[in-house]
Scaffold this motif. Structure first.
Motif, PDB file in Angstrom:
ATOM      1  N   TYR A 118       0.847  -1.196   0.000  1.00 39.91           N
ATOM      2  CA  TYR A 118       0.000   0.000   0.000  1.00 39.91           C
ATOM      3  C   TYR A 118       0.885   1.249   0.000  1.00 39.91           C
ATOM      4  CZ  TYR A 118      -3.370   3.526   1.122  1.00 39.91           C
ATOM      5  OH  TYR A 118      -4.133   4.667   1.069  1.00 39.91           O
ATOM      6  N   SER A 119       0.590   2.175  -0.931  1.00 38.29           N
ATOM      7  CA  SER A 119       1.468   3.339  -1.084  1.00 38.29           C
ATOM      8  C   SER A 119       0.701   4.661  -1.083  1.00 38.29           C
ATOM      9  CB  SER A 119       2.281   3.215  -2.381  1.00 38.29           C
ATOM     10  OG  SER A 119       1.405   3.161  -3.509  1.00 38.29           O
ATOM     11  N   GLY A 120      -0.586   4.598  -0.791  1.00 40.20           N
ATOM     12  CA  GLY A 120      -1.379   5.822  -0.770  1.00 40.20           C
ATOM     13  C   GLY A 120      -1.286   6.550   0.556  1.00 40.20           C
ATOM     14  N   ASP A 121      -2.018   7.654   0.655  1.00 38.93           N
ATOM     15  CA  ASP A 121      -2.026   8.426   1.901  1.00 38.93           C
ATOM     16  C   ASP A 121      -3.249   8.044   2.747  1.00 38.93           C
ATOM     17  OD1 ASP A 121      -4.141   9.592   0.532  1.00 38.93           O
ATOM     18  OD2 ASP A 121      -3.160  11.544   0.276  1.00 38.93           O
ATOM     19  N   ALA A 122      -3.457   8.783   3.841  1.00 40.71           N
ATOM     20  CA  ALA A 122      -4.561   8.473   4.752  1.00 40.71           C
ATOM     21  C   ALA A 122      -5.911   8.678   4.072  1.00 40.71           C
ATOM     22  CB  ALA A 122      -4.455   9.338   6.013  1.00 40.71           C
ATOM     23  N   GLU A 123      -6.007   9.700   3.229  1.00 42.41           N
ATOM     24  CA  GLU A 123      -7.272   9.973   2.527  1.00 42.41           C
ATOM     25  C   GLU A 123      -7.640   8.805   1.606  1.00 42.41           C
ATOM     26  OE1 GLU A 123      -9.280  13.439  -0.305  1.00 42.41           O
ATOM     27  OE2 GLU A 123      -7.143  13.541   0.182  1.00 42.41           O
ATOM     28  N   MET A 124      -6.636   8.289   0.887  1.00 38.45           N
ATOM     29  CA  MET A 124      -6.895   7.144   0.011  1.00 38.45           C
ATOM     30  C   MET A 124      -7.237   5.893   0.835  1.00 38.45           C
ATOM     31  SD  MET A 124      -4.582   5.549  -3.032  1.00 38.45           S
ATOM     32  CE  MET A 124      -4.711   3.807  -3.430  1.00 38.45           C
ATOM     33  N   ALA A 125      -6.593   5.746   1.999  1.00 40.06           N
ATOM     34  CA  ALA A 125      -6.895   4.601   2.869  1.00 40.06           C
ATOM     35  C   ALA A 125      -8.371   4.599   3.260  1.00 40.06           C
ATOM     36  CB  ALA A 125      -6.007   4.616   4.106  1.00 40.06           C
ATOM     37  N   GLY A 128     -14.046  -1.542   0.898  1.00 39.96           N
ATOM     38  CA  GLY A 128     -13.772  -2.882   1.422  1.00 39.96           C
ATOM     39  C   GLY A 128     -12.492  -3.505   0.897  1.00 39.96           C
ATOM     40  N   TYR A 129     -11.580  -2.681   0.366  1.00 45.20           N
ATOM     41  CA  TYR A 129     -10.311  -3.205  -0.149  1.00 45.20           C
ATOM     42  C   TYR A 129      -9.344  -3.456   1.009  1.00 45.20           C
ATOM     43  CZ  TYR A 129     -12.023  -1.019  -4.512  1.00 45.20           C
ATOM     44  OH  TYR A 129     -12.774  -0.621  -5.598  1.00 45.20           O
ATOM     45  N   PHE A 130      -8.621  -4.571   0.947  1.00 46.36           N
ATOM     46  CA  PHE A 130      -7.554  -4.851   1.909  1.00 46.36           C
ATOM     47  C   PHE A 130      -6.333  -4.012   1.564  1.00 46.36           C
ATOM     48  CE2 PHE A 130     -10.162  -8.661   2.053  1.00 46.36           C
ATOM     49  CZ  PHE A 130     -10.230  -8.955   3.409  1.00 46.36           C
ATOM     50  N   MET A 131      -5.613  -3.578   2.598  1.00 47.72           N
ATOM     51  CA  MET A 131      -4.381  -2.809   2.419  1.00 47.72           C
ATOM     52  C   MET A 131      -3.233  -3.576   3.069  1.00 47.72           C
ATOM     53  SD  MET A 131      -6.082   0.896   3.215  1.00 47.72           S
ATOM     54  CE  MET A 131      -7.611   0.216   3.905  1.00 47.72           C
ATOM     55  N   ALA A 134      -6.435   3.018   8.653  1.00 44.94           N
ATOM     56  CA  ALA A 134      -6.945   1.804   8.000  1.00 44.94           C
ATOM     57  C   ALA A 134      -7.614   0.910   9.046  1.00 44.94           C
ATOM     58  CB  ALA A 134      -5.807   1.058   7.320  1.00 44.94           C
ATOM     59  N   PRO A 135      -8.843   0.443   8.789  1.00 47.07           N
ATOM     60  CA  PRO A 135      -9.509  -0.437   9.758  1.00 47.07           C
ATOM     61  C   PRO A 135      -8.688  -1.709   9.988  1.00 47.07           C
ATOM     62  CG  PRO A 135     -11.040   0.265   8.038  1.00 47.07           C
ATOM     63  CD  PRO A 135      -9.680   0.688   7.599  1.00 47.07           C
ATOM     64  N   GLN A 136      -8.591  -2.112  11.239  1.00 47.61           N
ATOM     65  CA  GLN A 136      -7.744  -3.261  11.574  1.00 47.61           C
ATOM     66  C   GLN A 136      -8.153  -4.518  10.815  1.00 47.61           C
ATOM     67  OE1 GLN A 136      -5.899  -3.148  15.461  1.00 47.61           O
ATOM     68  NE2 GLN A 136      -6.782  -5.145  15.882  1.00 47.61           N
ATOM     69  N   GLU A 137      -9.453  -4.637  10.489  1.00 49.40           N
ATOM     70  CA  GLU A 137      -9.932  -5.852   9.809  1.00 49.40           C
ATOM     71  C   GLU A 137      -9.612  -5.859   8.309  1.00 49.40           C
ATOM     72  OE1 GLU A 137     -13.458  -2.978   9.938  1.00 49.40           O
ATOM     73  OE2 GLU A 137     -11.843  -3.599  11.314  1.00 49.40           O
ATOM     74  N   LEU A 138      -8.972  -4.788   7.815  1.00 47.62           N
ATOM     75  CA  LEU A 138      -8.587  -4.733   6.395  1.00 47.62           C
ATOM     76  C   LEU A 138      -7.075  -4.634   6.203  1.00 47.62           C
ATOM     77  CD1 LEU A 138     -11.336  -2.313   4.976  1.00 47.62           C
ATOM     78  CD2 LEU A 138     -11.204  -4.799   4.678  1.00 47.62           C
ATOM     79  N   VAL A 139      -6.308  -4.842   7.271  1.00 44.85           N
ATOM     80  CA  VAL A 139      -4.852  -4.662   7.214  1.00 44.85           C
ATOM     81  C   VAL A 139      -4.143  -6.012   7.059  1.00 44.85           C
ATOM     82  CG1 VAL A 139      -2.843  -3.993   8.599  1.00 44.85           C
ATOM     83  CG2 VAL A 139      -4.836  -2.485   8.485  1.00 44.85           C
ATOM     84  N   LEU A 140      -3.213  -6.068   6.106  1.00 48.10           N
ATOM     85  CA  LEU A 140      -2.352  -7.238   5.913  1.00 48.10           C
ATOM     86  C   LEU A 140      -0.895  -6.797   6.033  1.00 48.10           C
ATOM     87  CD1 LEU A 140      -3.943  -8.728   2.625  1.00 48.10           C
ATOM     88  CD2 LEU A 140      -4.724  -9.051   4.975  1.00 48.10           C
ATOM     89  N   ASP A 187       0.465  -9.210  19.548  1.00 49.29           N
ATOM     90  CA  ASP A 187      -0.348 -10.422  19.411  1.00 49.29           C
ATOM     91  C   ASP A 187      -1.737 -10.092  18.873  1.00 49.29           C
ATOM     92  OD1 ASP A 187       1.775 -11.805  20.413  1.00 49.29           O
ATOM     93  OD2 ASP A 187       0.794 -12.472  22.261  1.00 49.29           O
ATOM     94  N   VAL A 188      -2.280  -8.975  19.306  1.00 48.20           N
ATOM     95  CA  VAL A 188      -3.612  -8.545  18.843  1.00 48.20           C
ATOM     96  C   VAL A 188      -3.573  -8.274  17.339  1.00 48.20           C
ATOM     97  CG1 VAL A 188      -5.351  -6.698  19.009  1.00 48.20           C
ATOM     98  CG2 VAL A 188      -4.281  -7.611  21.082  1.00 48.20           C
ATOM     99  N   LEU A 189      -2.547  -7.532  16.915  1.00 50.18           N
ATOM    100  CA  LEU A 189      -2.446  -7.216  15.489  1.00 50.18           C
ATOM    101  C   LEU A 189      -2.140  -8.476  14.681  1.00 50.18           C
ATOM    102  CD1 LEU A 189      -2.607  -5.003  13.348  1.00 50.18           C
ATOM    103  CD2 LEU A 189      -0.133  -4.736  13.540  1.00 50.18           C
ATOM    104  N   ALA A 190      -1.245  -9.322  15.179  1.00 43.26           N
ATOM    105  CA  ALA A 190      -0.896 -10.552  14.451  1.00 43.26           C
ATOM    106  C   ALA A 190      -2.127 -11.439  14.266  1.00 43.26           C
ATOM    107  CB  ALA A 190       0.203 -11.310  15.194  1.00 43.26           C
ATOM    108  N   ALA A 191      -2.963 -11.552  15.299  1.00 39.34           N
ATOM    109  CA  ALA A 191      -4.179 -12.370  15.196  1.00 39.34           C
ATOM    110  C   ALA A 191      -5.129 -11.795  14.148  1.00 39.34           C
ATOM    111  CB  ALA A 191      -4.869 -12.455  16.555  1.00 39.34           C
ATOM    112  N   ALA A 192      -5.248 -10.460  14.127  1.00 35.04           N
ATOM    113  CA  ALA A 192      -6.102  -9.820  13.128  1.00 35.04           C
ATOM    114  C   ALA A 192      -5.548 -10.056  11.722  1.00 35.04           C
ATOM    115  CB  ALA A 192      -6.210  -8.321  13.411  1.00 35.04           C
TER     116      ALA A 192
END
Length: 290
Positions: free
Chosen positions: A191-198, A205-208, A229-235, A274-279
């Motif tokens: 992901y290379s965009g800014d916060a507005e694009m995020a 519903g795109y994953f980043m 970026a919502p935690q449920e869309l972060v890789l 651990d929280v982020l890794a699980a997500a």
């Protein structure tokens, strides 16, 4: 470059929760697939998505995913590959010998082969595809966009995840996705965009997927994007052998360095690792439907 600069970075402290590297190029890394997977598993990185950038690399990705349970494949013509097929590649820059122009027919043939590979059960995604205005000038834009649209069509017809390469082309990538209609699962790799694009990506519903460059000193806009970026869309990904995270920038990257990036990302998000890794583990399985 000194020997130390060439040397692989040391193994980081293992993660407490297993995660996946959502984008890597094992075929461009030193050592065997077994060695790469063993080192990665030793630090809690138990799954990798192997990404093809041309026909040869996409075939290799599919074969490797068939052979190893820990590997899933993504197949595509990289945005820079499409103009090379159409217009030729006299320098042989793309790890292939010099090529003459093949025209639109050669691009059609290559896309037919990507479609064939995308149907294989161990191929989970179509990508990396998209637009790259950094390396390809205006003369290559038409071939890139035609290829991008074709990959979107393949991903939707084959029910595969779409993996996007977007370099200095944010507005046009988002426009083509709107015009074609994005597949159900769409991942912005590195992901290379800014916060507005995020926020726009999140709304769609795109994953980043964030790579080691999120750790670079000059990457505050990326960290700002990760923060919103919502935690449920972060890789997380390596894009190895490229984009090695700080403090190892400039040395060869590999999936075993994912924990370095995960820890940096957790600090930005203000959550425990651990929280982020699980997500991330849950998100990657959803994103690539495995």
């Amino acid at each position: 470059m000194s020997a130390a600069k060439d040397a692989p970075p040391p193994l980081p402290e293992p993660l407490g929760v297993e995660v996946a590297d959502s984008h890597t190029h094992l075929d461009m890394q030193d050592g065997t697939v077994e060695q790469a997977l063993r080192k990665a598993a030793a630090v809690g990185v138990t799954t990798v998505v192997q990404v093809g950038c041309d026909l040869k690399g996409s075939r290799w990705a599919a074969e490797t995913a068939e052979a190893y349970d820990a590997v899933h494949a993504s197949v595509a013509l990289h945005p820079n590959e499409a103009p090379r097929i159409v217009h030729g590649d006299p320098d042989g820059w793309s790890r292939q010998d010099a090529r003459g122009p093949g025209g639109e027919g050669a691009l059609d043939e290559a896309l037919t082969e990507i479609d064939r590979l995308a149907a294989l059960p161990w191929v989970k995604a179509v990508g990396e595809t998209g637009l790259d205005y950094f390396r390809t000038g205006p003369e290559g834009k038409d071939a890139q966009e035609r290829s991008f649209r074709a990959h979107i069509e393949i991903a939707k017809r084959r029910n595969r995840t779409l993996v996007i390469h977007d370099r200095e082309a944010h507005a046009d990538v988002l426009r083509v996705l709107r015009e074609e209609g994005a597949p159900e699962r769409t991942v912005f790799h590195c992901y290379s965009g800014d916060a507005e694009m995020a926020q726009l990506c999140a709304k769609a519903g795109y994953f980043m997927s964030f790579a080691g460059n999120v750790t670079f000193k000059n990457a505050q806009p990326l960290r700002d994007a990760l923060a919103v970026a919502p935690q449920e869309l972060v890789l997380v990904e390596t894009d190895a052998p490229f984009l090695t995270p700080a403090p190892y920038r400039g040395r060869p990257n590999a999936p075993y360095l994912i924990p370095v990036t995960v820890r940096a990302m957790a600090a930005v998000k203000g959550v425990g690792e651990d929280v982020l890794a699980a997500a991330i583990a849950d998100n990657t399985a959803r994103a690539f439907d495995y």
